[in-house]
Design an enzyme around this catalytic site. Structure first.
Site, PDB file in Angstrom:
ATOM      1  N   PHE A  38       0.809  -1.225   0.000  1.00 52.59           N
ATOM      2  CA  PHE A  38       0.000   0.000   0.000  1.00 52.59           C
ATOM      3  C   PHE A  38       0.838   1.270   0.000  1.00 52.59           C
ATOM      4  O   PHE A  38       0.410   2.313  -0.444  1.00 52.59           O
ATOM      5  CB  PHE A  38      -1.042  -0.007   1.135  1.00 52.59           C
ATOM      6  N   ARG A  39       2.066   1.154   0.476  1.00 54.83           N
ATOM      7  CA  ARG A  39       2.915   2.342   0.477  1.00 54.83           C
ATOM      8  C   ARG A  39       3.385   2.711  -0.928  1.00 54.83           C
ATOM      9  O   ARG A  39       3.685   3.860  -1.212  1.00 54.83           O
ATOM     10  CB  ARG A  39       4.128   2.146   1.374  1.00 54.83           C
ATOM     11  N   HIS A 122       0.267  -5.829  13.114  1.00 49.67           N
ATOM     12  CA  HIS A 122      -0.656  -4.752  12.749  1.00 49.67           C
ATOM     13  C   HIS A 122      -2.105  -5.224  12.728  1.00 49.67           C
ATOM     14  O   HIS A 122      -2.952  -4.586  12.122  1.00 49.67           O
ATOM     15  CB  HIS A 122      -0.270  -4.159  11.388  1.00 49.67           C
TER      16      HIS A 122
END
Ligand SMILES: [Zn+2]
Length: 248
Positions: A38-39, A122
């Protein structure tokens, strides 16, 4: 500079003599399952800003924004399948060589591949819970509610806020998972890092913890990291291909 075949031979030797392997995975292990990091991904994450935990708690408008992004994200996560890298780690655990997988990922693919001991730093996007009473639902059920038109789903039992079981920005890391992860890493004899740039906290702590505990380190990552000098072997190849050849 040794060639890949020689590196594979060396890494296989480390795996065959190890008995307390800890794997550490980041987004790079799931790109071969079609889930973009996603980065580095365009599209979805460029069209939405990050909603912090505090904003999520505080305002209906922030929750609507958060869930409209999730509504686009979730179907891809539900459809994603584990790839050969996930399967290779599950096989190592089944063979009694791998203690646990520590992951930064929220996609549940290690469990889908058959890994039993997975520490999710996470959290996970595969379920959602009520922030008040703790009631939990598979994410597919929440997705159905979003697709049926709900913009800000609430708990069906107590009307509390419902949120995916991920660790959001601004939300504390899960203390127990962190402690388990550190303990396992300090005690491992081989630290197998796959697909993390090791740039963010707490990922950047683990290689040093493993190294100080006397473990060998194997890195499989597309790009160089700040900790490559600690690794006995590092590969910048496909994680699926390398891990399959290391564990066959
Ligand atoms: Zn509730």
């Amino acid at each position: 500079m040794i060639d890949v075949d020689e590196q594979v031979r060396l890494a296989r030797g480390l795996i065959s003599t190890a008995s307390r392997i800890v794997a550490f995975s980041g987004a790079g292990i799931s790109t071969e399952s079609g889930l973009a990091d996603f980065r580095s991904q365009g599209g979805l994450w460029e069209r939405y800003r990050i909603v912090t935990f505090q904003e999520f708690i505080a305002s209906h408008a922030s929750r609507v924004e958060y869930w409209s992004m999730r509504r686009e994200l979730i179907p891809g996560l539900i459809a994603a399948q584990p790839n050969p890298a996930h399967h290779a780690l599950a096989k190592l655990e089944e063979a009694g060589k791998l203690r646990c997988v520590i992951t930064q990922n929220i996609d549940g693919l290690h469990q889908s591949a058959g890994s039993k001991r997975v520490i999710e730093l996470h959290g996970t996007n595969m379920s959602a819970s009520c922030l008040d009473c703790g009631r939990q639902w598979p994410i597919a059920e929440i997705q159905q509610r979003l697709e049926a038109g709900e913009l800000d789903p609430h708990c069906t039992a107590c009307h509390g806020l419902v949120k995916p079981d991920t660790v959001s920005f601004g939300q504390a890391m899960p203390v127990e998972a962190m402690e388990q992860a550190y303990r396992a890493t300090a005690d491992c004899d081989l630290f197998l890092m796959i697909g993390s740039s090791l740039e963010v906290q707490p990922a950047n702590q683990f290689p040093m913890v493993a190294h100080q505990g006397g473990a060998h380190l194997i890195f499989i990552n597309r790009t160089a990291t700040a900790f490559d000098h600690l690794a006995t072997v590092s590969f910048s190849e496909s994680a699926g291909r390398i891990l399959s050849s290391l564990t066959e």
